[in-house]
Design a protein around this motif. Structure first.
Motif, PDB file in Angstrom:
ATOM      1  N   LEU A 244       0.890  -1.169   0.000  1.00 37.93           N
ATOM      2  CA  LEU A 244       0.000   0.000   0.000  1.00 37.93           C
ATOM      3  C   LEU A 244       0.924   1.214   0.000  1.00 37.93           C
ATOM      4  O   LEU A 244       1.713   1.388   0.920  1.00 37.93           O
ATOM      5  CB  LEU A 244      -0.853  -0.039   1.273  1.00 37.93           C
ATOM      6  N   GLN A 245       0.857   2.006  -1.071  1.00 37.54           N
ATOM      7  CA  GLN A 245       1.831   3.105  -1.167  1.00 37.54           C
ATOM      8  C   GLN A 245       1.178   4.468  -0.959  1.00 37.54           C
ATOM      9  O   GLN A 245      -0.005   4.618  -1.202  1.00 37.54           O
ATOM     10  CB  GLN A 245       2.533   3.041  -2.522  1.00 37.54           C
ATOM     11  N   TYR A 246       1.979   5.401  -0.511  1.00 33.25           N
ATOM     12  CA  TYR A 246       1.433   6.728  -0.183  1.00 33.25           C
ATOM     13  C   TYR A 246       2.156   7.817  -0.943  1.00 33.25           C
ATOM     14  O   TYR A 246       3.380   7.798  -1.065  1.00 33.25           O
ATOM     15  CB  TYR A 246       1.551   6.985   1.323  1.00 33.25           C
ATOM     16  N   ASN A 247       1.336   8.764  -1.395  1.00 32.16           N
ATOM     17  CA  ASN A 247       1.886   9.913  -2.087  1.00 32.16           C
ATOM     18  C   ASN A 247       1.739  11.107  -1.129  1.00 32.16           C
ATOM     19  O   ASN A 247       0.720  11.793  -1.138  1.00 32.16           O
ATOM     20  CB  ASN A 247       1.051  10.078  -3.368  1.00 32.16           C
ATOM     21  N   LEU A 248       2.740  11.296  -0.279  1.00 30.31           N
ATOM     22  CA  LEU A 248       2.584  12.283   0.810  1.00 30.31           C
ATOM     23  C   LEU A 248       2.752  13.723   0.318  1.00 30.31           C
ATOM     24  O   LEU A 248       3.570  14.000  -0.563  1.00 30.31           O
ATOM     25  CB  LEU A 248       3.598  12.003   1.916  1.00 30.31           C
ATOM     26  N   LYS A 249       1.947  14.611   0.934  1.00 30.90           N
ATOM     27  CA  LYS A 249       1.969  16.018   0.533  1.00 30.90           C
ATOM     28  C   LYS A 249       1.620  16.851   1.768  1.00 30.90           C
ATOM     29  O   LYS A 249       0.829  16.404   2.599  1.00 30.90           O
ATOM     30  CB  LYS A 249       0.862  16.208  -0.528  1.00 30.90           C
ATOM     31  N   LYS A 250       2.192  18.039   1.858  1.00 29.52           N
ATOM     32  CA  LYS A 250       1.848  18.885   3.014  1.00 29.52           C
ATOM     33  C   LYS A 250       0.476  19.513   2.770  1.00 29.52           C
ATOM     34  O   LYS A 250       0.223  20.079   1.702  1.00 29.52           O
ATOM     35  CB  LYS A 250       2.904  19.973   3.204  1.00 29.52           C
ATOM     36  N   VAL A 251      -0.391  19.409   3.772  1.00 23.57           N
ATOM     37  CA  VAL A 251      -1.776  19.864   3.592  1.00 23.57           C
ATOM     38  C   VAL A 251      -2.179  20.680   4.820  1.00 23.57           C
ATOM     39  O   VAL A 251      -1.815  20.326   5.945  1.00 23.57           O
ATOM     40  CB  VAL A 251      -2.696  18.610   3.457  1.00 23.57           C
ATOM     41  N   GLN A 252      -2.928  21.803   4.570  1.00 27.28           N
ATOM     42  CA  GLN A 252      -3.473  22.581   5.704  1.00 27.28           C
ATOM     43  C   GLN A 252      -4.718  21.846   6.186  1.00 27.28           C
ATOM     44  O   GLN A 252      -5.690  21.678   5.442  1.00 27.28           O
ATOM     45  CB  GLN A 252      -3.822  24.007   5.255  1.00 27.28           C
ATOM     46  N   LEU A 253      -4.673  21.398   7.424  1.00 27.41           N
ATOM     47  CA  LEU A 253      -5.705  20.482   7.898  1.00 27.41           C
ATOM     48  C   LEU A 253      -7.117  21.071   7.852  1.00 27.41           C
ATOM     49  O   LEU A 253      -8.046  20.442   7.346  1.00 27.41           O
ATOM     50  CB  LEU A 253      -5.371  20.035   9.324  1.00 27.41           C
ATOM     51  N   ASN A 254      -7.297  22.305   8.357  1.00 27.63           N
ATOM     52  CA  ASN A 254      -8.659  22.831   8.454  1.00 27.63           C
ATOM     53  C   ASN A 254      -9.312  22.977   7.087  1.00 27.63           C
ATOM     54  O   ASN A 254     -10.492  22.666   6.911  1.00 27.63           O
ATOM     55  CB  ASN A 254      -8.662  24.160   9.212  1.00 27.63           C
TER      56      ASN A 254
END
Ligand code: ADP
Length: 398
Positions: A244-254
């Protein structure tokens, strides 16, 4: 070949066993004391020589039948790489004691065969031999060492059987995972085509009846559900294969949460979605996988609650710098007993089995996604009091 006794030759203690056992066999056959002693000495000499070279010899004593005549034999198998020299006096001495002595390479082993022809006067017949077999099968250990040895043999046998069982079930499990993976890919392809045609039909400019439009809506909705199930099956096999692979990215949570709530409110028009968001934070996530987490948790919150009830999504920063997000519903709740299994693969509470459709894959996949993001997931619930699912994610600033 009628095997009566088998002894593994590992150390000097086995010499005692080899000697005693050969004496007993010869005695039970009715041989004279001097033949008993000669046979037992030959066996002991060979056993001693083998033990000096290896701890993996095997001695077998039994009877061989040629027409109406029987012979008493002792076979000793050992590593084919072992070669005897003049120092191995026992090996040469034993040859002088028995009338027939032979050494040959049999498969991966050297095999020493010693044989003594048995006189007809012993009156051996199938009934006596059967009785001898039973005698040696049920014979009690000769000493504490043999008792431990026998226990070890049965434990090793058991361990071997268990290992084999485990190997087989792993094999079956791998085959099942492979089947799920192939089957879900095969289903996904025609489903994608079906969905595309449905959307084309829905978007047509040509006049269609209200009834047909409704039918198309239903086909579209059901094919979306089916696609989700197929996607879950594919995820399960990916998890099991460890890819299971992930394409991580910085995201503003709200911002992400607000967008998710808006989408989910459209999908769940019969429920009232609320948000209680704390201060904003940045998280490093695979957006599509996080959408899947929300869709599963909010979807469940609605599925297991009555229409018109509230679902509240909250977020706050914890003391250890994690973001904690919760999804609270006013639904049927989960019994204490089921709480511990809720994130297990294919788990479904017994009270929903016949009332709500599902395969018990969503929470298993969700928990895997959360833990793979460095977070934790848990639930608090009581029957009839609703449920709150919590999960944490590390904030990039912590
Ligand atoms: P599914 O919903 O397809 O059965 P899930 O893995 O998403 O699979 O959920 C597993 C089980 O957990 C459900 O079958 C249900 O018994 C229970 N469950 C999950 N979410 C809730 C909830 N919000 N309220 C009550 N029970 C729930």
């Amino acid at each position: 070949m009628i095997k009566l006794v088998s002894i593994t030759l590992e150390n000097e203690m086995d010499l005692v066993l080899a000697h005693k056992r050969s004496m007993i066999v010869a005695e039970k056959l009715g041989l004279t004391l001097s033949t008993q002693t000669t046979f037992a000495t030959a066996v002991s000499e060979i056993a001693r020589t083998i033990i000096e070279h290896t701890d993996q010899g095997i001695l077998e004593i039994g009877l061989e039948q040629q027409k109406a005549r029987y012979s008493l034999f002792a076979h000793v198998a050992f590593d084919k790489e072992i070669h005897f020299t003049n120092d191995d006096s026992g090996f040469y001495y034993a040859q002088k004691l028995v009338p027939e002595f032979n050494m040959a390479l049999v498969g991966e082993h050297n095999l020493i065969q010693m044989k003594i022809g048995l006189p007809r006067s012993l009156k051996l017949d199938p009934t006596r031999i059967a009785a001898l077999k039973v005698y040696f099968l049920n014979e009690q250990p000769l000493n504490a060492y043999e008792e431990i040895k026998q226990r070890n043999i049965s434990l090793n046998k058991l361990a071997g059987e268990k290992e084999e069982e485990l190997r087989q079930s792993k094999l079956i499990d791998e085959k099942k995972t492979e089947f799920i993976s192939v089957a879900s890919h095969e289903i996904k392809t025609p489903m994608t085509v079906l969905k595309a045609y449905t959307q084309m039909a829905k978007a047509t400019k040509e006049p269609i009846s209200e009834r047909l439009r409704l039918v198309l809506e239903k086909i579209d909705l059901q094919s979306t559900k089916l696609m989700q199930l197929v996607q879950q099956l594919m995820d399960i096999s990916k998890i099991e294969n460890g890819n299971l692979q992930y394409n991580l990215k910085k995201v503003q949570l709200n911002k992400f949460l607000v967008a998710q709530l808006a989408v989910m409110q459209q999908i769940l028009p019969d429920y009232e979605l609320f948000s209680e968001l704390g201060s904003d934070a940045e998280v490093n996530v695979d957006e599509l996988r996080m959408e899947q987490v929300f869709s599963n948790l909010l979807g469940n919150a609605a599925k297991y609650s009555d229409k018109g009830t509230h679902i509240t999504v909250s977020s706050n920063l914890t003391e250890d710098g994690m973001i904690c997000i919760s999804i609270k519903d006013q639904g049927k709740g989960i019994s204490k007993n089921n709480l511990k299994s809720i994130f297990d693969k294919f788990f479904r509470a017994e009270d929903v089995l016949t009332t709500h459709a599902g395969l018990g894959m969503g929470l298993f996949i969700t928990s895997k996604i959360i833990t793979d993001h460095g977070g934790k997931i848990w639930v608090e619930s009581e029957i009839g009091q609703g449920s709150t699912f919590f999960f944490t994610l590390p904030s990039t600033h912590s």
